[in-house]
Write an enzyme that holds these catalytic residues in place. Structure first.
Site, short mmCIF file in Angstrom:
data_model
loop_
_atom_site.label_atom_id
_atom_site.label_comp_id
_atom_site.label_asym_id
_atom_site.label_seq_id
_atom_site.Cartn_x
_atom_site.Cartn_y
_atom_site.Cartn_z
N HIS A 171 1.76 5.88 -8.37
CA HIS A 171 0.50 5.79 -7.78
C HIS A 171 0.02 4.59 -7.46
CE1 HIS A 171 -3.82 7.02 -7.80
NE2 HIS A 171 -3.54 7.87 -7.00
N LYS A 173 -0.42 1.20 -4.94
CA LYS A 173 -0.63 1.32 -3.31
C LYS A 173 -0.80 -0.31 -3.01
CE LYS A 173 -3.23 5.57 -3.60
NZ LYS A 173 -3.12 5.57 -4.87
N ASP A 178 4.95 -10.78 5.52
CA ASP A 178 5.59 -12.13 5.21
C ASP A 178 5.33 -12.86 4.19
OD1 ASP A 178 6.63 -11.86 7.97
OD2 ASP A 178 5.06 -12.99 9.06
N HIS A 409 -13.08 8.35 -2.89
CA HIS A 409 -11.87 8.09 -3.19
C HIS A 409 -11.68 6.57 -3.64
CE1 HIS A 409 -7.13 7.94 -2.62
NE2 HIS A 409 -7.52 8.87 -3.20
N LYS A 411 -11.65 3.31 -5.85
CA LYS A 411 -11.46 2.78 -7.41
C LYS A 411 -12.03 1.45 -7.85
CE LYS A 411 -7.92 5.87 -5.97
NZ LYS A 411 -8.23 6.88 -6.14
#
Length: 513
Positions: A171, A173, A178, A409, A411
């Site tokens: 899960h 993300k 660079d 959505h 967190k």
């Protein structure tokens, strides 16, 4: 004629063969090379900025919060435009929509300039992308790996034939360019996460970060990238026309040359990016640390907390709270252990506030059934609950869109107004025990106070406050100063949603939510 026993044996044999085929068709043994993040190069524009920042601020990070989906997409596209050495992207979901196309186009353009691109995507909610990924991976500077893939022959039957493995998902993300700047938070790559979908807005939050912590993010990416669960896209032998790579390249050039208006230009000209360029806003400065689970969490028994690195740190910090904890999470299912933890914290006199989805705003009704089981218990213990009002849309965004519904959505958690957590972690059994998660802890009284105060001011126009009335019944109150509403059943939710919640509460599924 076959007897019932014969029929049963044949059915069992068919299921056994199906299971064997499902397992065998996942090519975990496909050859691949280990690799690590390209070192930061101070000669690149981003590397020069990062080196200069560290010379001035030491270990402290530069942080820019991004609540707007337009800003979040614009930041990614801008970073991809200036990428010279590397792009490392790790996502739970990448969709085949306009946001996904813009993102893929940016990756291809960066690779054309010589940047080494590594894209790692979980397999469960990104169906139909194999062909596009295969075409992209035909570029010599692009590698794509699928994390914990399902069977291509039977796909979701993998949950029947190999549930123990297929149920464990990545899960995490993160997006790093660079090895100098990263974006971490709750967004996947899809229209709803960037406010492009007119039907629903996923209210989300991320941080753009620069500083030593970027190296930690890159190290965390490398662990997943080199995991035995990460399988190169080439292993699936997709019948894709790789000559289409040239078509994509030409389309990208046309978009970049012609975009005086449209999605690309709007994203790159977002209000946040304009204010950063003009100096109207400056990055916040704070000690920032990454906590991430590793793939080891996905190979241990569900419920084994030893490899739940992020959750252990969150619990430690929450137990040390002295004044206040504010939890913002789309899915809140504390289970028995979590409810007892909150009760323990409340008993010390610490204020606990939970902001989550209402039944009307949630995108997972089954999750709401798990949350509803603990709501009254924690209200009685003194916790405060605010639920998102699904129809609290507000003004148009930079796209000129006003979605029909809002779904939380984000967190985020604040502790004693001197610590802020931003990441992928939901407060539910799936995030805590089943999937891998990651996030940043930002330690700053200035940032923590400002974040908590802004959050508090923003609650009234978009949430219902949930309380117990004099009869110990649930009551929802909306009061934004101009209008006051009081209701005694799940506000804005249809009878069908309420029926579903009652049905799901009868099922023994809480541990999987």
């Amino acid at each position: 004629m076959f007897s019932a026993a014969d029929a049963c044996r044949r059915a069992l044999l068919a299921l056994t063969l199906l299971a064997a085929a499902g397992c065998a068709s996942v090519p975990f043994d496909y050859p691949k090379q280990s690799s690590v993040a390209v070192p930061r190069d101070a000669a690149t524009p981003l590397g020069e900025q990062a080196a200069g920042w560290e010379a001035q601020h030491g270990s402290k990070a530069a942080l820019v919060g991004m609540s707007s989906g337009v800003d979040a997409l614009g930041a990614r596209l801008r970073l991809l435009e200036v990428a010279q050495k590397s792009v490392d992207a790790q996502y739970f979901i990448i969709k085949k929509d306009r946001a996904g196309a813009l993102f893929a186009g940016g990756l291809l353009a960066a690779a054309d300039r010589g940047a080494q691109v590594r894209l790692l995507v979980d397999d469960v909610f990104s169906p139909g992308v194999d062909e596009a990924f295969t075409i992209l991976a035909a570029h010599p500077n692009i590698e794509i790996r699928i994390f914990n893939p399902l069977s291509r022959s039977f796909r979701y039957l993998s949950y029947l034939t190999d549930f123990k493995r297929a149920n464990r998902r990545m899960h995490n993300k993160s997006f790093t360019v660079d090895n100098s700047m990263s974006i971490v938070g709750g967004r996947n790559i899809g229209e709803e996460y960037f406010e492009l979908n007119p039907a629903v807005k996923f209210d989300d939050y991320e941080v753009l970060v620069m500083g030593e912590v970027v190296g930690q993010i890159s190290d965390g990416f490398d662990v997943f990238w080199n995991s035995e669960l990460a399988v190169p896209i080439e292993a699936f032998e997709n019948r894709a026309d790789v000559s289409r790579l040239d078509d994509w390249r030409e389309q990208i050039r046309e978009v970049q040359q012609e975009q005086q208006t449209g999605l690309y230009a709007t994203a790159l000209n977002s209000s946040l990016l304009r204010d950063l360029r003009s100096g109207k806003i400056k990055p916040a400065v704070a000690e920032t640390s990454l906590y991430t689970d590793t793939p080891d969490k996905l190979s241990t028994d569900v419920g084994n907390i030893d490899h739940a690195i992020l959750v252990q740190e969150m619990v430690r910090r929450m137990r040390a709270a002295e004044k206040e904890i504010v939890i913002v999470t789309p899915y809140y299912i504390p289970q028995q252990a979590g409810a007892e933890l909150i009760e323990e914290i409340l008993a010390k006199g610490v204020r606990v506030v939970v902001v989550t989805n209402s039944l009307a705003s949630t995108n997972h009704v089954a999750v709401h059934s798990g949350y509803a089981r603990y709501r009254k218990r924690l209200l009685r213990a003194g916790a405060e609950f605010y639920e998102i009002r699904a129809d609290a849309i507000g003004e148009e965004n930079d796209w000129g869109k006003q979605p029909e519904q809002i779904t939380l959505h984000s967190k985020a958690t604040t502790i004693d107004r001197d610590t802020v957590f931003i990441g992928s972690l939901n407060f539910d059994p799936r995030s805590i025990f089943i999937n891998s998660e990651m996030g940043l802890f930002i330690d700053s009284e200035e940032i923590g106070s400002r974040f908590t105060e802004e959050l508090g001011r923003g609650l009234a126009p978009v949430t219902w406050k949930v309380e117990l009335d004099e009869n110990d019944k649930l009551r929802w109150t909306f009061d934004d100063g101009n209008e006051r509403l009081v209701v005694h059943k799940e506000p804005g939710a249809s009878w069908w949603r309420r029926f579903q919640v009652g049905f799901y509460r009868l099922l023994p599924i809480e541990s999987q939510l």
